[in-house]
Design a protein around this motif. Structure first.
Motif, PDB file in Angstrom:
ATOM      1  N   GLU A  38       0.769  -1.195  -0.074  1.00 14.59           N
ATOM      2  CA  GLU A  38      -0.191  -0.094   0.008  1.00 14.59           C
ATOM      3  C   GLU A  38       0.806   1.292  -0.163  1.00 14.59           C
ATOM      4  OE1 GLU A  38      -2.463  -0.465   3.331  1.00 14.59           O
ATOM      5  OE2 GLU A  38      -3.884  -2.024   2.191  1.00 14.59           O
ATOM      6  N   ALA A  39       2.113   1.365   0.667  1.00 12.81           N
ATOM      7  CA  ALA A  39       2.740   2.343   1.062  1.00 12.81           C
ATOM      8  C   ALA A  39       3.484   2.444  -0.470  1.00 12.81           C
ATOM      9  CB  ALA A  39       3.791   2.154   1.958  1.00 12.81           C
ATOM     10  N   ARG A  40       4.018   1.445  -1.146  1.00 11.42           N
ATOM     11  CA  ARG A  40       4.602   1.702  -2.637  1.00 11.42           C
ATOM     12  C   ARG A  40       3.605   2.256  -3.501  1.00 11.42           C
ATOM     13  NH1 ARG A  40       6.736  -3.467  -1.280  1.00 11.42           N
ATOM     14  NH2 ARG A  40       8.833  -3.404  -0.463  1.00 11.42           N
ATOM     15  N   ASP A  41       2.348   1.696  -3.414  1.00 13.11           N
ATOM     16  CA  ASP A  41       1.458   2.199  -4.372  1.00 13.11           C
ATOM     17  C   ASP A  41       1.167   3.688  -4.365  1.00 13.11           C
ATOM     18  OD1 ASP A  41       1.057  -0.255  -5.373  1.00 13.11           O
ATOM     19  OD2 ASP A  41      -0.756  -0.815  -4.310  1.00 13.11           O
ATOM     20  N   ASN A  42       1.180   4.082  -3.081  1.00 13.02           N
ATOM     21  CA  ASN A  42       1.042   5.219  -2.522  1.00 13.02           C
ATOM     22  C   ASN A  42       2.073   6.449  -3.057  1.00 13.02           C
ATOM     23  OD1 ASN A  42      -1.811   5.023  -1.368  1.00 13.02           O
ATOM     24  ND2 ASN A  42      -0.758   4.937   0.565  1.00 13.02           N
ATOM     25  N   ALA A  43       3.208   5.832  -3.258  1.00 12.50           N
ATOM     26  CA  ALA A  43       4.443   6.592  -3.470  1.00 12.50           C
ATOM     27  C   ALA A  43       4.670   6.541  -4.945  1.00 12.50           C
ATOM     28  CB  ALA A  43       5.687   5.768  -2.711  1.00 12.50           C
ATOM     29  N   CYS A  44       4.206   5.809  -5.771  1.00 14.50           N
ATOM     30  CA  CYS A  44       4.368   5.737  -7.134  1.00 14.50           C
ATOM     31  C   CYS A  44       5.727   5.778  -7.712  1.00 14.50           C
ATOM     32  CB  CYS A  44       3.331   7.151  -7.815  1.00 14.50           C
ATOM     33  SG  CYS A  44       1.581   6.964  -7.440  1.00 14.50           S
ATOM     34  N   ASN A  45       6.691   5.285  -6.859  1.00 14.94           N
ATOM     35  CA  ASN A  45       7.990   5.160  -7.585  1.00 14.94           C
ATOM     36  C   ASN A  45       8.637   6.510  -7.399  1.00 14.94           C
ATOM     37  OD1 ASN A  45       9.978   3.196  -7.698  1.00 14.94           O
ATOM     38  ND2 ASN A  45       9.882   3.205 -10.036  1.00 14.94           N
ATOM     39  N   ASP A  46       8.316   7.628  -6.696  1.00 16.25           N
ATOM     40  CA  ASP A  46       8.727   8.827  -6.563  1.00 16.25           C
ATOM     41  C   ASP A  46       9.418   8.957  -5.293  1.00 16.25           C
ATOM     42  OD1 ASP A  46       8.120  11.565  -5.168  1.00 16.25           O
ATOM     43  OD2 ASP A  46       7.920  12.187  -7.372  1.00 16.25           O
ATOM     44  N   MET A  47      10.644   9.205  -5.470  1.00 19.87           N
ATOM     45  CA  MET A  47      11.618   9.212  -4.291  1.00 19.87           C
ATOM     46  C   MET A  47      11.114  10.104  -3.280  1.00 19.87           C
ATOM     47  SD  MET A  47      13.944   7.966  -2.545  1.00 19.87           S
ATOM     48  CE  MET A  47      15.234   7.141  -3.892  1.00 19.87           C
ATOM     49  N   GLY A  48      10.686  11.397  -3.387  1.00 22.17           N
ATOM     50  CA  GLY A  48      10.056  11.943  -2.377  1.00 22.17           C
ATOM     51  C   GLY A  48       9.043  11.424  -1.509  1.00 22.17           C
ATOM     52  N   LYS A  49       8.148  10.802  -2.400  1.00 25.36           N
ATOM     53  CA  LYS A  49       6.656   9.971  -1.881  1.00 25.36           C
ATOM     54  C   LYS A  49       6.996   8.691  -1.114  1.00 25.36           C
ATOM     55  CE  LYS A  49       3.203  12.232  -4.710  1.00 25.36           C
ATOM     56  NZ  LYS A  49       2.178  11.872  -5.603  1.00 25.36           N
ATOM     57  N   LEU A  51       9.810   8.485   0.708  1.00 25.03           N
ATOM     58  CA  LEU A  51      10.371   8.873   2.023  1.00 25.03           C
ATOM     59  C   LEU A  51       9.076   9.066   2.753  1.00 25.03           C
ATOM     60  CD1 LEU A  51      13.188  11.357   1.011  1.00 25.03           C
ATOM     61  CD2 LEU A  51      13.495   9.055   2.079  1.00 25.03           C
ATOM     62  N   GLN A  52       8.035   9.497   2.180  1.00 21.07           N
ATOM     63  CA  GLN A  52       6.840  10.104   2.721  1.00 21.07           C
ATOM     64  C   GLN A  52       5.934   8.958   3.363  1.00 21.07           C
ATOM     65  OE1 GLN A  52       4.459  12.734   0.807  1.00 21.07           O
ATOM     66  NE2 GLN A  52       2.975  12.957   2.349  1.00 21.07           N
ATOM     67  N   PHE A  53       5.790   8.031   2.530  1.00 20.73           N
ATOM     68  CA  PHE A  53       4.916   6.735   2.817  1.00 20.73           C
ATOM     69  C   PHE A  53       5.575   5.557   3.002  1.00 20.73           C
ATOM     70  CE2 PHE A  53       2.493   9.471  -0.397  1.00 20.73           C
ATOM     71  CZ  PHE A  53       1.343   9.769   0.549  1.00 20.73           C
ATOM     72  N   VAL A  54       6.742   5.024   2.373  1.00 15.81           N
ATOM     73  CA  VAL A  54       7.274   3.669   2.398  1.00 15.81           C
ATOM     74  C   VAL A  54       8.283   3.641   3.560  1.00 15.81           C
ATOM     75  CG1 VAL A  54       8.747   1.805   1.374  1.00 15.81           C
ATOM     76  CG2 VAL A  54       7.187   3.354  -0.049  1.00 15.81           C
ATOM     77  N   LEU A  55       9.508   4.950   3.650  1.00 17.48           N
ATOM     78  CA  LEU A  55      10.093   4.675   5.070  1.00 17.48           C
ATOM     79  C   LEU A  55       9.476   4.504   6.368  1.00 17.48           C
ATOM     80  CD1 LEU A  55      13.367   4.421   5.317  1.00 17.48           C
ATOM     81  CD2 LEU A  55      13.293   7.160   5.559  1.00 17.48           C
ATOM     82  N   PRO A  56       8.519   5.544   6.698  1.00 21.03           N
ATOM     83  CA  PRO A  56       7.933   5.266   8.017  1.00 21.03           C
ATOM     84  C   PRO A  56       7.156   3.900   8.132  1.00 21.03           C
ATOM     85  CG  PRO A  56       6.984   7.287   7.020  1.00 21.03           C
ATOM     86  CD  PRO A  56       7.687   6.507   5.774  1.00 21.03           C
ATOM     87  N   VAL A  57       6.922   3.233   7.113  1.00 21.12           N
ATOM     88  CA  VAL A  57       6.162   1.841   7.466  1.00 21.12           C
ATOM     89  C   VAL A  57       7.355   0.813   7.708  1.00 21.12           C
ATOM     90  CG1 VAL A  57       4.846  -0.085   6.375  1.00 21.12           C
ATOM     91  CG2 VAL A  57       4.057   2.252   5.993  1.00 21.12           C
ATOM     92  N   ALA A  58       8.485   0.957   6.729  1.00 23.44           N
ATOM     93  CA  ALA A  58       9.635  -0.099   6.702  1.00 23.44           C
ATOM     94  C   ALA A  58      10.146   0.246   8.127  1.00 23.44           C
ATOM     95  CB  ALA A  58      10.505   0.467   5.695  1.00 23.44           C
ATOM     96  N   THR A  59      10.470   1.499   8.900  1.00 24.67           N
ATOM     97  CA  THR A  59      10.689   1.801  10.115  1.00 24.67           C
ATOM     98  C   THR A  59       9.933   1.139  10.945  1.00 24.67           C
ATOM     99  OG1 THR A  59      11.649   3.828   9.233  1.00 24.67           O
ATOM    100  CG2 THR A  59      11.660   3.606  11.513  1.00 24.67           C
ATOM    101  N   GLN A  60       8.838   1.357  10.902  1.00 24.41           N
ATOM    102  CA  GLN A  60       7.965   0.494  12.180  1.00 24.41           C
ATOM    103  C   GLN A  60       8.163  -0.932  12.033  1.00 24.41           C
ATOM    104  OE1 GLN A  60       4.028   1.825  10.975  1.00 24.41           O
ATOM    105  NE2 GLN A  60       4.322   3.908  11.800  1.00 24.41           N
TER     106      GLN A  60
END
Length: 126
Positions: A38-49, A51-60
């Motif tokens: 879901e986080a990757r889908d929200n990020a659409c392979n955009d590096m800024g996104k 950091l916004q969507f994927v990194l927090p989930v990965a960190t958790q």
């Protein structure tokens, strides 16, 4: 809140391998895989996104595993774990490999441009 052990976690290279393997395994737990998708889908392979969507989930996901090994259950705990792993990478090819696999789970592959800047101008202005 204090960390589980009350003192900074110190892991041997062998322990670091075990924890890395557990963290990688945690990403394949169905619930976590769905969260990451879901986080990757929200990020659409955009590096800024990313950091916004994927990194927090990965960190958790990482926090859930490493807290059992004495790391604090916050971003600082993840950073300390990452520094510890990085310190072993040069000495141990298996740790370097596991670390690469972990990074690949939440960072998009980096594509290098051909030699020289792409046509259309410079990347940064002075």
């Amino acid at each position: 809140m204090a960390s589980v052990s009350g003192q900074p976690a110190a892991l041997s290279a062998e322990q670091a391998k075990v924890v890395l393997a557990e963290v990688i395994q945690a990403f394949s737990v169905p619930e976590n895989a769905v969260r990451m998708d879901e986080a990757r889908d929200n990020a659409c392979n955009d590096m800024g996104k990313m950091l916004q969507f994927v990194l927090p989930v990965a960190t958790q996901i990482q926090q859930e595993v490493i807290k059992a090994y004495g790391f604090s259950c916050d971003g600082e705990g993840v950073l300390k774990f990452a520094r510890l792993v990085k310190s072993y990478e040069a000495q141990d090819p298996e740790i370097a490999s596991l670390s690469g696999k972990l990074k690949a789970l939440f960072l998009p592959p980096m594509t290098l441009p051909p030699h020289g800047p792409p046509s259309g101008g410079s990347v940064a202005a002075s």
